[in-house]
Scaffold this motif. Structure first.
Motif, PDB file in Angstrom:
ATOM      1  N   UNK A  67       0.830  -1.212   0.000  1.00  0.00           N
ATOM      2  CA  UNK A  67       0.000   0.000   0.000  1.00  0.00           C
ATOM      3  C   UNK A  67       0.857   1.252   0.000  1.00  0.00           C
ATOM      4  N   UNK A  68       1.968   1.169   0.718  1.00  0.00           N
ATOM      5  CA  UNK A  68       2.887   2.314   0.779  1.00  0.00           C
ATOM      6  C   UNK A  68       3.382   2.650  -0.636  1.00  0.00           C
ATOM      7  N   UNK A  69       3.739   1.609  -1.412  1.00  0.00           N
ATOM      8  CA  UNK A  69       4.196   1.824  -2.790  1.00  0.00           C
ATOM      9  C   UNK A  69       3.059   2.405  -3.633  1.00  0.00           C
ATOM     10  N   UNK A  70       1.855   1.893  -3.450  1.00  0.00           N
ATOM     11  CA  UNK A  70       0.697   2.353  -4.232  1.00  0.00           C
ATOM     12  C   UNK A  70       0.354   3.808  -3.882  1.00  0.00           C
ATOM     13  N   UNK A  71       0.393   4.128  -2.592  1.00  0.00           N
ATOM     14  CA  UNK A  71       0.000   5.476  -2.152  1.00  0.00           C
ATOM     15  C   UNK A  71       0.952   6.553  -2.650  1.00  0.00           C
ATOM     16  N   UNK A  72       2.169   6.179  -2.988  1.00  0.00           N
ATOM     17  CA  UNK A  72       3.125   7.174  -3.502  1.00  0.00           C
ATOM     18  C   UNK A  72       2.829   7.573  -4.948  1.00  0.00           C
ATOM     19  N   UNK A  73       1.931   6.838  -5.616  1.00  0.00           N
ATOM     20  CA  UNK A  73       1.648   7.112  -7.033  1.00  0.00           C
ATOM     21  C   UNK A  73       0.634   8.247  -7.194  1.00  0.00           C
ATOM     22  N   UNK A  74       0.688   8.932  -8.351  1.00  0.00           N
ATOM     23  CA  UNK A  74      -0.349   9.938  -8.619  1.00  0.00           C
ATOM     24  C   UNK A  74      -1.583   9.237  -9.201  1.00  0.00           C
ATOM     25  N   UNK A  75      -2.645  10.008  -9.457  1.00  0.00           N
ATOM     26  CA  UNK A  75      -3.924   9.386  -9.857  1.00  0.00           C
ATOM     27  C   UNK A  75      -3.786   8.551 -11.122  1.00  0.00           C
ATOM     28  N   UNK A  76      -3.093   9.084 -12.130  1.00  0.00           N
ATOM     29  CA  UNK A  76      -2.975   8.330 -13.383  1.00  0.00           C
ATOM     30  C   UNK A  76      -2.144   7.052 -13.166  1.00  0.00           C
ATOM     31  N   UNK A  77      -1.089   7.189 -12.368  1.00  0.00           N
ATOM     32  CA  UNK A  77      -0.252   6.006 -12.102  1.00  0.00           C
ATOM     33  C   UNK A  77      -1.022   4.943 -11.312  1.00  0.00           C
ATOM     34  N   UNK A  78      -1.898   5.383 -10.445  1.00  0.00           N
ATOM     35  CA  UNK A  78      -2.711   4.407  -9.681  1.00  0.00           C
ATOM     36  C   UNK A  78      -3.623   3.625 -10.624  1.00  0.00           C
ATOM     37  N   UNK A  79      -4.146   4.332 -11.618  1.00  0.00           N
ATOM     38  CA  UNK A  79      -5.000   3.671 -12.600  1.00  0.00           C
ATOM     39  C   UNK A  79      -4.172   2.624 -13.362  1.00  0.00           C
ATOM     40  N   UNK A  80      -2.953   3.030 -13.760  1.00  0.00           N
ATOM     41  CA  UNK A  80      -2.085   2.076 -14.479  1.00  0.00           C
ATOM     42  C   UNK A  80      -1.768   0.885 -13.567  1.00  0.00           C
ATOM     43  N   UNK A  81      -1.468   1.177 -12.303  1.00  0.00           N
ATOM     44  CA  UNK A  81      -1.113   0.099 -11.358  1.00  0.00           C
ATOM     45  C   UNK A  81      -2.273  -0.895 -11.225  1.00  0.00           C
ATOM     46  N   UNK A  82      -3.488  -0.382 -11.132  1.00  0.00           N
ATOM     47  CA  UNK A  82      -4.639  -1.277 -10.964  1.00  0.00           C
ATOM     48  C   UNK A  82      -4.767  -2.215 -12.170  1.00  0.00           C
ATOM     49  N   UNK A  83      -4.669  -1.637 -13.381  1.00  0.00           N
ATOM     50  CA  UNK A  83      -4.805  -2.489 -14.576  1.00  0.00           C
ATOM     51  C   UNK A  83      -3.607  -3.434 -14.694  1.00  0.00           C
ATOM     52  N   UNK A  84      -2.433  -2.923 -14.347  1.00  0.00           N
ATOM     53  CA  UNK A  84      -1.223  -3.766 -14.390  1.00  0.00           C
ATOM     54  C   UNK A  84      -1.419  -5.003 -13.494  1.00  0.00           C
ATOM     55  N   UNK A  85      -1.814  -4.783 -12.252  1.00  0.00           N
ATOM     56  CA  UNK A  85      -1.949  -5.917 -11.332  1.00  0.00           C
ATOM     57  C   UNK A  85      -3.111  -6.836 -11.717  1.00  0.00           C
ATOM     58  N   UNK A  86      -4.167  -6.254 -12.277  1.00  0.00           N
ATOM     59  CA  UNK A  86      -5.278  -7.115 -12.726  1.00  0.00           C
ATOM     60  C   UNK A  86      -4.826  -7.982 -13.900  1.00  0.00           C
ATOM     61  N   UNK A  87      -3.944  -7.421 -14.736  1.00  0.00           N
ATOM     62  CA  UNK A  87      -3.452  -8.190 -15.889  1.00  0.00           C
ATOM     63  C   UNK A  87      -2.511  -9.306 -15.432  1.00  0.00           C
ATOM     64  N   UNK A  88      -1.788  -9.036 -14.355  1.00  0.00           N
ATOM     65  CA  UNK A  88      -0.768 -10.002 -13.916  1.00  0.00           C
ATOM     66  C   UNK A  88      -1.339 -11.105 -13.022  1.00  0.00           C
ATOM     67  N   UNK A  89      -2.639 -11.064 -12.804  1.00  0.00           N
ATOM     68  CA  UNK A  89      -3.238 -12.057 -11.907  1.00  0.00           C
ATOM     69  C   UNK A  89      -4.433 -12.721 -12.575  1.00  0.00           C
TER      70      UNK A  89
END
Ligand SMILES: Nc1ncnc2c1ncn2[C@@H]1O[C@H](COP(=O)(O)OP(=O)(O)OP(=O)(O)O)[C@@H](O)[C@H]1O
Ligand SMILES: [Mg+2]
Length: 443
Positions: free
Chosen positions: A324-346
């Motif tokens: 969560x600490x890594x996720x919280x450091x991201x800006x809004x657009x990066x959080x969106x990318x992170x969500x899709x990235x992790x959904x793709x990787x699982x």
């Protein structure tokens, strides 16, 4: 920055060791969520004696299947247990020389054998890096043209007649996901297994094979004629580490890294991991975090102790808090990318089994409508030193074609945010299936 509540340890336990100067503390000796690799062998403890049994099976049958639940330590045991022993010239009846190639089925099983082999030959200096593509195409056609393909390839790999060729097939269960992904893939999955079966059935060329496979996929093997017999003839179920072995897995790396750990912290760690299925990955992650926190915050002469362990959130929460600490450091657009990235990787399949699913940076960029560089920046956030959530490790530069994956599936179970994303994806996939089944009924 760490900002967790710090609890007081067991006050009536012995105080930290005052004799420890801490001057020779080296790099963090804990790999975190990822498996141990060959270069981590000096940090690998707790599996002493198990390799002899695996070697014996391999020698007798030319193949061995290493089975165990997700995270039981199969990949690490082969990388740091078996491979160094083979390179060290043991198993002398078969000759001391081995060429060892690690392969994974992934999303293109046969292509991935060619890829790994060509990379191996480039490292050996037998192929120039600029000729990689042509060699991959040639090896691919050798493997696809006949079920003797792996034997032919092994002959080509040998630099002299009796040299042993060893293929370590890691994450063998990926073959089953590949098989189910597309109707045309079933033929390739069958051809892949046949290449392996033919190679171990002959004695002309010394080809050896080891498969690492999650035991919850064992039933899938029955769909491949001959595979069950091969597994029945030679399999090794990775035992759960005993309390004493786990103690060695904690104390050993600390000593190699020039650190010191208090006996009461060892005791606490051993009791906190209990019988949790994900005990090895969560233990590794907590130790990696505690080490970093200890290096940054220790008092002169203080060993790693309960206060450092509490500060990173202990075994129960360390992983989720850290991600969560890594996720919280991201800006809004990066959080969106992170969500899709992790959904793709699982992925959670129709039987409810969770699996990681490697994906290329460029594919994630397309899905998120972001640039490759934006996706790379997000991946870096989750794999930078001290954060081992994504692989490959920092030694590999990320390019659009690089495949990224979760360091370990336990992240899907323990990081609460990711586990909610996985469930969300699973629910919408189920909903899609129900809607398309209903549509098919009315056609
Ligand atoms: N001997 C060991 N001592 C301490 N930690 C270990 C040991 N072996 C493996 N681990 C840790 O356990 C976790 C899982 O290891 P590994 O990836 O080797 O397991 P696996 O059985 O191959 O997992 P999977 O089923 O996902 O393929 C990693 O975090 C790794 O660092
Ligand atoms: Mg593994």
């Amino acid at each position: 920055m760490l900002n967790y509540s710090v609890e007081v340890g067991d006050l009536n336990e012995p105080s930290p060791d005052p004799k420890f100067s801490g001057e020779k503390v080296g790099a963090n000796p804990f790999p975190g969520l990822r498996p141990f690799t060959l270069s981590d062998s000096h940090l690998f403890f707790g599996r002493e004696g198990q390799v002899d049994e695996i070697l014996l099976k391999l020698y007798k049958n030319r193949s061995v299947t290493i089975m165990g639940y997700s995270g039981s330590g199969k990949s690490s045991l082969m990388n740091c247990g078996l491979i160094p022993v083979l390179y060290g010239g043991f198993m002398t009846e078969t000759g001391p020389h081995w060429k060892i190639i690690t392969i994974r089925p992934g999303t293109a099983p046969i292509e991935n054998i060619s890829k790994a082999t060509v990379n191996f030959l480039v490292d050996e200096g037998r192929i120039a890096p600029e000729d990689k593509h042509i060699h991959r195409a040639i090896i691919n056609s050798v493997l696809r043209n006949s079920s003797q393909g792996l034997i032919e390839l092994s002959k080509y790999l040998q630099t002299y007649t009796h040299e042993n060729i060893f293929f370590l097939v890691d994450q063998f269960e990926e073959l089953f996901r590949f098989k189910h992904a597309d109707t045309e893939n079933a033929d390739e999955a069958l051809a892949y297994v046949n290449l392996m079966l033919r190679a171990v059935a002959q004695r002309e060329v010394p080809v050896y094979l080891a498969f690492n496979m999650r035991s919850d996929f064992i039933g899938e093997c029955a769909a491949f004629p001959g595979l069950t017999q091969l597994i029945n003839a030679s399999n090794y179920l990775v035992p759960q580490m005993s309390r004493e072995q786990k103690r060695m897995a904690i104390e050993g790396p600390v000593a190699v890294g020039g650190g010191r750990i208090s006996p009461r912290l060892i005791k606490r760690l051993l009791s906190d991991i209990g019988d949790n299925q994900d005990q090895l990955p969560i233990l590794q992650h907590a130790l990696m975090r505690t080490w970093d926190y200890w290096v940054a915050n220790r008092e002169p002469g203080e060993p790693m102790d309960i206060r450092h362990y509490n500060a990173v959130g202990r075994i129960g929460q360390a992983l989720s808090l850290h991600a969560n600490e890594a996720f919280d450091e991201l800006n809004t657009q990066e959080r969106h990318i992170a969500e899709i990235l992790f959904k793709t990787l699982t992925e959670k399949n129709t039987e409810g089994l969770e699996m990681r699913r490697p994906a290329r940076i460029s594919d994630v960029a397309e899905l998120t409508q972001a640039t490759d560089d934006q996706v790379i920046a997000v991946v870096e956030q989750f794999r930078k030193p001290g954060r081992s959530f994504l692989m490959p490790g920092m030694q590999v530069d990320l390019k659009p074609t690089t495949q990224v994956e979760l360091s370990h599936e336990s992240l899907m179970r323990i990081w609460t945010r990711l586990s909610a994303w996985v469930e969300e994806e699973y629910e919408s996939a189920q909903m899609y299936r129900r809607v398309s089944d209903a549509a098919a009924m009315y056609q």
